[in-house]
Write a protein that holds these residues in place. Structure first.
Motif, short mmCIF file in Angstrom:
data_model
loop_
_atom_site.label_atom_id
_atom_site.label_comp_id
_atom_site.label_asym_id
_atom_site.label_seq_id
_atom_site.Cartn_x
_atom_site.Cartn_y
_atom_site.Cartn_z
N LEU A 216 -5.62 9.86 -5.23
CA LEU A 216 -5.45 11.22 -4.74
C LEU A 216 -4.41 11.33 -3.63
O LEU A 216 -3.69 12.32 -3.55
CB LEU A 216 -6.79 11.74 -4.19
N ALA A 217 -4.32 10.29 -2.80
CA ALA A 217 -3.36 10.35 -1.69
C ALA A 217 -1.94 10.44 -2.24
O ALA A 217 -1.12 11.25 -1.79
CB ALA A 217 -3.50 9.12 -0.80
N LEU A 218 -1.67 9.62 -3.26
CA LEU A 218 -0.36 9.62 -3.88
C LEU A 218 -0.11 10.98 -4.56
O LEU A 218 0.98 11.56 -4.46
CB LEU A 218 -0.30 8.51 -4.92
N ALA A 219 -1.16 11.48 -5.21
CA ALA A 219 -1.05 12.81 -5.83
C ALA A 219 -0.74 13.85 -4.77
O ALA A 219 0.01 14.80 -5.01
CB ALA A 219 -2.34 13.16 -6.57
N VAL B 31 -1.27 11.08 5.50
CA VAL B 31 -0.42 11.33 4.33
C VAL B 31 0.02 12.78 4.28
O VAL B 31 1.21 13.08 4.15
CB VAL B 31 -1.19 11.02 3.02
N ILE B 32 -0.94 13.69 4.38
CA ILE B 32 -0.61 15.09 4.14
C ILE B 32 0.21 15.69 5.28
O ILE B 32 1.16 16.44 5.06
CB ILE B 32 -1.88 15.93 3.89
N ALA B 33 -0.13 15.31 6.52
CA ALA B 33 0.62 15.87 7.66
C ALA B 33 2.09 15.51 7.55
O ALA B 33 2.96 16.32 7.87
CB ALA B 33 0.04 15.36 8.98
N TYR C 254 1.49 1.21 -0.95
CA TYR C 254 1.34 -0.11 -0.35
C TYR C 254 0.07 -0.18 0.51
O TYR C 254 -0.73 -1.10 0.38
CB TYR C 254 2.57 -0.43 0.50
N LEU C 255 -0.14 0.84 1.33
CA LEU C 255 -1.32 0.85 2.21
C LEU C 255 -2.60 0.93 1.39
O LEU C 255 -3.59 0.26 1.70
CB LEU C 255 -1.26 2.04 3.17
N ALA C 256 -2.56 1.73 0.32
CA ALA C 256 -3.75 1.91 -0.50
C ALA C 256 -4.08 0.62 -1.22
O ALA C 256 -5.25 0.26 -1.39
CB ALA C 256 -3.53 3.04 -1.50
N ALA D 190 5.74 5.33 -1.67
CA ALA D 190 5.71 3.87 -1.65
C ALA D 190 4.86 3.37 -0.48
O ALA D 190 4.04 2.46 -0.63
CB ALA D 190 7.12 3.31 -1.55
N THR D 191 5.03 4.00 0.69
CA THR D 191 4.21 3.62 1.85
C THR D 191 2.74 3.82 1.54
O THR D 191 1.89 2.96 1.83
CB THR D 191 4.60 4.47 3.07
#
Lengths: 427, 206
Positions: free
Chosen positions: A93-96, A139-141, A191-193, A187-188
């Motif tokens: 979801l973060a990537l999305a 992520v979103i900010a 990688y973190l996920a 990409a960041t």
């Protein structure tokens, strides 16, 4: 001498926390009453004629469009589409969220609005799935900052107006840098996920992807309306903004039906409130630059900078540092309005392309939005997640570093922003 | 006394509503106007028998000018509304670190400075309108008398001045400033603090 006085007074007034527009205006008034013979009469006229330009009117239209897009369900469908595309990779979801921010940014011209639109839907969902609050907010900010880089953007309109650059070319110039930044932020995140083994979603089938795409096509079509319209010469940037506001209203109320006609007045009022604030700053900034021009300050500063023998590279570095510092205390529109008239002439003398310079300024503003003390995106994210600003500051740093790397790229590789508008013959 | 106070409150509330209604309508009208003007420009090029003649007869060349004037009016009155909603942000990093008493004093100074500036501008604007009213100056396309158009400056600025004084009065009495909350989305604001993050260090004592 008068330059020191003007800036000293402006900074002193601003530090008392009074609205920036008032600080600008009072500086001008004080100076006019005490020092010069510029007729006060001219001031009242400037207050009116300062914003009497049709290009500036793109700002309220884009704000209104953004309000309809945020409330009207466009964001939700874009998130669904983005999730179906990249949800099965690391970061889920973060990537999305990053991709959805990029999609939404290409139709909306404001960063905080992008954070609100995407964040208010995806952050609660991420928390439910077991992502740490910190990660989602970070992520979103930061991805929301894409709002002012991709296609239409209020900050770009302001830059274009204060430097007489082509709005259309600036819009288009943001596409490639925007895509590159999206990939870097993605990409960041990835990688973190992967390192922390955050949840992923099952892979969506192609039919589900197509369905999500079809659902979101109404919102995505706005790109065609705005860019197609400006590029083909069907309408001017301001008309394109008005068309997109009407179009966004239409899909929000009649196609997606996420909004009823009863919600419209509130959107109108809020957009009017925000636009009036920006127009008020612009008016006073015009007044301020009128004062500076009548005191020949921009020319003096430009000369001073040129005498220092700064080359392109050193000058751009200085501009970056200056804008990043200003990003600590002011919001983007004010910074561009105050700084652009001073820095732009020097940039031109050094042979820097106006479009490239504009994109670089915008990237600086993006970074300023994402870090305290005045990062608007952080305040918005903190409003959604109920996290403190200090906590959020720690949360955003991986993406903030990514953006700083991107800033170096955008500063010293002009082709990144200039290739597309050149290929399209817009400059 | 109470009757006076009640009617005063009623007038204030009517003023609030009028202000909100005015700026929202101007926003909607300007958007609609430009949309119609663009559609008209292309529709008039379509070769449809009677309709084209009819469309060609309508002249919308004044749309752009009217849109600008409507937005300027919206901007002047919206700026006054913005004082009430606390949307005019400043650099409050420094003063938020000061002790409460000193901070309050500086905030009052800032608000009064706002009132002073808008008051002066309103007066300058009024003089200016007065001068223009004695000329025959009209706008380029609409041929409106310019003094009516420029009336936005004194009216908007005086209203804004009044709003600054109002907010100062509230602040002195309650210690709270209006704050614009950009992140407020329906369904998300659970019960709880709606304090602006900048204010968390300075909790309002109620």
């Amino acid at each position: 001498m008068s330059a020191y006085l003007i800036f000293g007074l402006l900074i002193a007034l601003m530090l008392t926390g009074m609205p920036i527009s008032i600080a600008l205006g009072l500086t001008v008034l004080t100076f006019l009453f005490t020092m010069t013979e510029v007729p006060l009469h001219a001031v009242a006229l400037k207050l009116f004629t300062g914003i009497e330009r049709f290009e500036i009117m793109a700002i309220p239209f884009f704000i209104l469009a953004g309000s309809f897009l945020t409330r009207g369900g466009v964001a939700r469908r874009m998130i669904d589409f983005a999730t179906s595309l990249v949800g099965h990779w690391h970061g889920g979801l973060a990537l999305a969220g990053v991709v959805a921010c990029a999609l939404f940014a290409s139709v909306c011209g404001s960063s905080p609005a992008t954070v609100v639109a995407i964040g208010s839907i995806i952050l609660p969902a991420m928390q439910k799935q077991g992502f740490p609050k910190k990660f989602g907010a970070g992520v979103i900010a930061t991805s929301g900052a894409l709002g002012i880089l991709m296609l239409p953007s209020i900050v770009k309109v302001i830059y274009a107006v204060s430097t007489n650059t082509s709005i259309g070319a600036l819009f288009v110039a943001g596409v490639v840098p925007g895509l590159v930044l999206t990939c870097m932020l993605g990409a960041t995140t990835w990688y973190l996920a992967r390192k922390n083994n955050y949840p992923r979603l099952p892979r969506a089938s192609w039919s589900a992807r197509f369905k999500a795409f079809r659902e979101s096509i109404w919102g995505l079509f706005l790109v065609v309306v705005v860019i197609g319209g400006i590029y083909s010469g069907l309408f001017t940037a301001t008309e394109a903004a008005a068309m997109s506001a009407v179009y966004a209203f239409f899909i929000a109320v009649y196609v997606y039906k996420d909004m009823t006609l009863k919600d419209v007045p509130r959107s109108l009022l809020e957009s009017a409130n925000l636009s009036a604030m920006l127009l008020y700053i612009i008016t006073n900034a015009v007044l301020f630059s009128f004062l500076m021009t009548s005191e020949h300050i921009p020319q003096m500063m430009a000369q001073w900078l040129l005498d220092k023998g700064l080359g392109q590279i050193a000058f751009l570095l200085m501009v970056n540092v200056l804008l990043l510092l200003a990003g600590n205390v002011m919001e983007p529109s004010s910074i561009v309005l105050i700084m652009a008239p001073i820095l732009f002439p020097v940039a031109m003398k050094l042979g820097i392309d106006p479009i490239h310079f504009g994109i670089m300024v915008v990237v600086n503003m993006e970074i300023g939005l994402c870090h305290p003390p005045v990062g608007l995106n952080l305040y918005v994210a903190s409003g959604i997640t109920r996290m403190g600003i200090t906590e959020l500051t720690v949360a955003v740093w991986p993406w903030l570093l990514t953006m700083l790397v991107f800033l170096v790229l955008a500063t010293y590789w002009p082709a990144l922003s200039l290739w597309l508008p050149k290929a399209l013959g817009m400059m | 006394m109470t009757a006076v106070r009640r009617s005063g409150r009623l007038i204030l509330r009517a003023l609030d509503r009028l202000e909100e209604w005015l700026i929202a309508s101007l926003m909607a009208a300007a958007t609609g106007l430009i949309f119609v003007a663009v559609v008209h420009r292309y529709a008039a090029a379509l070769p449809i028998l009677v309709v084209q003649d009819w469309l060609l007869r309508i002249n919308l060349s004044w749309a752009q000018e009217l849109c600008i004037y409507m937005f300027i009016w919206m901007a002047k009155f919206g700026a006054a509304y913005g004082v009430r909603t606390g949307i005019h942000v400043g650099v409050d990093v420094l003063i938020n670190r000061l002790p409460d008493r000193l901070r309050a004093k500086i905030i009052v100074f800032g608000l009064l400075a706002g009132a002073l500036f808008t008051g002066v501008i309103g007066t300058l604007g009024a003089e200016f309108v007065w001068d223009v009213a004695h000329t025959q100056e009209v706008s380029a396309d609409l041929e409106l008398p310019m003094w009516i158009v420029y009336l936005a400056i004194p009216c908007g600025s005086y209203l804004m001045c009044f709003r600054f004084l109002q907010v100062t009065w509230w602040f002195v009495r309650t210690g709270a400033l209006p704050h614009h909350e950009i992140a407020k989305v329906e369904g998300l604001d659970e019960a709880g603090d709606d304090l602006h993050p900048a204010d968390l260090r300075h909790q309002v004592k109620s």
